[in-house]
Design a protein around this motif. Structure first.
Motif, PDB file in Angstrom:
ATOM      1  N   LYS A  25       0.808  -1.219   0.000  1.00  0.00           N
ATOM      2  CA  LYS A  25       0.000   0.000   0.000  1.00  0.00           C
ATOM      3  C   LYS A  25       0.839   1.265   0.000  1.00  0.00           C
ATOM      4  N   GLY A  26       2.135   1.166  -0.067  1.00  0.00           N
ATOM      5  CA  GLY A  26       2.984   2.347  -0.096  1.00  0.00           C
ATOM      6  C   GLY A  26       3.900   2.395   1.102  1.00  0.00           C
ATOM      7  N   GLU A  27       4.731   3.433   1.109  1.00  0.00           N
ATOM      8  CA  GLU A  27       5.692   3.559   2.196  1.00  0.00           C
ATOM      9  C   GLU A  27       5.037   4.130   3.449  1.00  0.00           C
ATOM     10  N   ILE A  28       5.582   3.762   4.591  1.00  0.00           N
ATOM     11  CA  ILE A  28       5.138   4.297   5.866  1.00  0.00           C
ATOM     12  C   ILE A  28       6.062   5.453   6.207  1.00  0.00           C
ATOM     13  N   ILE A  29       5.478   6.588   6.571  1.00  0.00           N
ATOM     14  CA  ILE A  29       6.274   7.756   6.922  1.00  0.00           C
ATOM     15  C   ILE A  29       6.726   7.607   8.369  1.00  0.00           C
ATOM     16  N   ALA A  30       8.036   7.600   8.578  1.00  0.00           N
ATOM     17  CA  ALA A  30       8.588   7.346   9.906  1.00  0.00           C
ATOM     18  C   ALA A  30       8.420   8.537  10.840  1.00  0.00           C
ATOM     19  N   ASN A  31       8.749   9.732  10.393  1.00  0.00           N
ATOM     20  CA  ASN A  31       8.707  10.913  11.257  1.00  0.00           C
ATOM     21  C   ASN A  31       7.656  11.887  10.744  1.00  0.00           C
ATOM     22  N   LEU A  32       6.429  11.597  11.004  1.00  0.00           N
ATOM     23  CA  LEU A  32       5.329  12.434  10.542  1.00  0.00           C
ATOM     24  C   LEU A  32       5.247  13.686  11.403  1.00  0.00           C
ATOM     25  N   ILE A  33       5.221  14.839  10.766  1.00  0.00           N
ATOM     26  CA  ILE A  33       5.113  16.113  11.481  1.00  0.00           C
ATOM     27  C   ILE A  33       3.670  16.572  11.389  1.00  0.00           C
ATOM     28  N   LYS A  34       3.032  16.739  12.538  1.00  0.00           N
ATOM     29  CA  LYS A  34       1.650  17.197  12.560  1.00  0.00           C
ATOM     30  C   LYS A  34       1.617  18.706  12.756  1.00  0.00           C
ATOM     31  N   ASN A  35       0.685  19.354  12.096  1.00  0.00           N
ATOM     32  CA  ASN A  35       0.532  20.790  12.176  1.00  0.00           C
ATOM     33  C   ASN A  35      -0.887  21.093  12.629  1.00  0.00           C
ATOM     34  N   PHE A  36      -1.054  21.599  13.846  1.00  0.00           N
ATOM     35  CA  PHE A  36      -2.380  21.856  14.399  1.00  0.00           C
ATOM     36  C   PHE A  36      -3.182  22.819  13.534  1.00  0.00           C
ATOM     37  N   ILE A  37      -2.522  23.854  12.998  1.00  0.00           N
ATOM     38  CA  ILE A  37      -3.232  24.857  12.195  1.00  0.00           C
ATOM     39  C   ILE A  37      -3.841  24.231  10.944  1.00  0.00           C
ATOM     40  N   LEU A  38      -3.130  23.312  10.328  1.00  0.00           N
ATOM     41  CA  LEU A  38      -3.665  22.674   9.128  1.00  0.00           C
ATOM     42  C   LEU A  38      -4.615  21.526   9.460  1.00  0.00           C
ATOM     43  N   ASP A  39      -4.414  20.881  10.579  1.00  0.00           N
ATOM     44  CA  ASP A  39      -5.224  19.717  10.917  1.00  0.00           C
ATOM     45  C   ASP A  39      -6.607  20.080  11.441  1.00  0.00           C
ATOM     46  N   VAL A  40      -6.723  21.068  12.302  1.00  0.00           N
ATOM     47  CA  VAL A  40      -8.001  21.337  12.955  1.00  0.00           C
ATOM     48  C   VAL A  40      -8.731  22.551  12.374  1.00  0.00           C
ATOM     49  N   PRO A  41      -8.193  23.774  12.483  1.00  0.00           N
ATOM     50  CA  PRO A  41      -8.971  24.929  12.019  1.00  0.00           C
ATOM     51  C   PRO A  41      -9.312  24.898  10.530  1.00  0.00           C
ATOM     52  N   VAL A  42      -8.402  24.453   9.703  1.00  0.00           N
ATOM     53  CA  VAL A  42      -8.691  24.412   8.266  1.00  0.00           C
ATOM     54  C   VAL A  42      -9.797  23.390   7.974  1.00  0.00           C
ATOM     55  N   SER A  43      -9.786  22.267   8.678  1.00  0.00           N
ATOM     56  CA  SER A  43     -10.840  21.267   8.494  1.00  0.00           C
ATOM     57  C   SER A  43     -12.191  21.798   8.957  1.00  0.00           C
ATOM     58  N   VAL A  44     -12.213  22.468  10.102  1.00  0.00           N
ATOM     59  CA  VAL A  44     -13.462  23.051  10.612  1.00  0.00           C
ATOM     60  C   VAL A  44     -13.965  24.127   9.660  1.00  0.00           C
ATOM     61  N   LEU A  45     -13.057  24.961   9.143  1.00  0.00           N
ATOM     62  CA  LEU A  45     -13.448  25.996   8.187  1.00  0.00           C
ATOM     63  C   LEU A  45     -14.016  25.380   6.908  1.00  0.00           C
ATOM     64  N   ALA A  46     -13.424  24.309   6.432  1.00  0.00           N
ATOM     65  CA  ALA A  46     -13.913  23.643   5.224  1.00  0.00           C
ATOM     66  C   ALA A  46     -15.315  23.083   5.430  1.00  0.00           C
ATOM     67  N   ILE A  47     -15.553  22.476   6.572  1.00  0.00           N
ATOM     68  CA  ILE A  47     -16.886  21.933   6.864  1.00  0.00           C
ATOM     69  C   ILE A  47     -17.908  23.059   6.984  1.00  0.00           C
ATOM     70  N   ALA A  48     -17.552  24.135   7.691  1.00  0.00           N
ATOM     71  CA  ALA A  48     -18.465  25.269   7.862  1.00  0.00           C
ATOM     72  C   ALA A  48     -18.784  25.916   6.514  1.00  0.00           C
ATOM     73  N   LEU A  49     -17.779  26.088   5.673  1.00  0.00           N
ATOM     74  CA  LEU A  49     -17.997  26.684   4.352  1.00  0.00           C
ATOM     75  C   LEU A  49     -18.879  25.785   3.484  1.00  0.00           C
ATOM     76  N   THR A  50     -18.684  24.487   3.558  1.00  0.00           N
ATOM     77  CA  THR A  50     -19.519  23.552   2.807  1.00  0.00           C
ATOM     78  C   THR A  50     -20.972  23.638   3.248  1.00  0.00           C
ATOM     79  N   ILE A  51     -21.207  23.663   4.553  1.00  0.00           N
ATOM     80  CA  ILE A  51     -22.578  23.771   5.069  1.00  0.00           C
ATOM     81  C   ILE A  51     -23.208  25.096   4.641  1.00  0.00           C
ATOM     82  N   PHE A  52     -22.435  26.185   4.712  1.00  0.00           N
ATOM     83  CA  PHE A  52     -22.949  27.489   4.284  1.00  0.00           C
ATOM     84  C   PHE A  52     -23.328  27.473   2.805  1.00  0.00           C
TER      85      PHE A  52
END
Length: 85
Positions: free
Chosen positions: A10-37
């Motif tokens: 299924k592909g390579e596994i990323i060993a050192n994944l860097i998570k970014n809170f700004i991209l993970d949470v607020p952008v997702s919430v904004l996308a859902i809110a914009l879709t509903i609007f």
């Protein structure tokens, strides 16, 4: 298996994944809110109806096309994809 090698084809596994809170949470919430609007602002009655002589009638072609495009076609494509293997 070690990280970095293929796992179950299924592909390579990323060993050192860097998570970014700004991209993970607020952008997702904004996308859902914009879709509903946008869905709430869409003219659903105008999309699926036709005005003839002042009478609003359902647009059967648009309704059938939506049912086929969003329900039947994906089901058929999924079923046919399984038969290829």
């Amino acid at each position: 298996m070690r990280f970095g090698h293929l796992s179950r084809g299924k592909g390579e596994i990323i060993a050192n994944l860097i998570k970014n809170f700004i991209l993970d949470v607020p952008v997702s919430v904004l996308a859902i809110a914009l879709t509903i609007f946008l869905l709430s602002q869409f003219n659903w009655v105008g999309q699926f109806s036709i005005a003839k002589d002042g009478v609003v009638e359902p647009n059967i072609y648009a309704i059938v096309a939506m049912i086929f495009g969003y329900l039947l076609f994906p089901i058929i494509a999924f079923a046919l994809r399984g038969k290829k293997k």
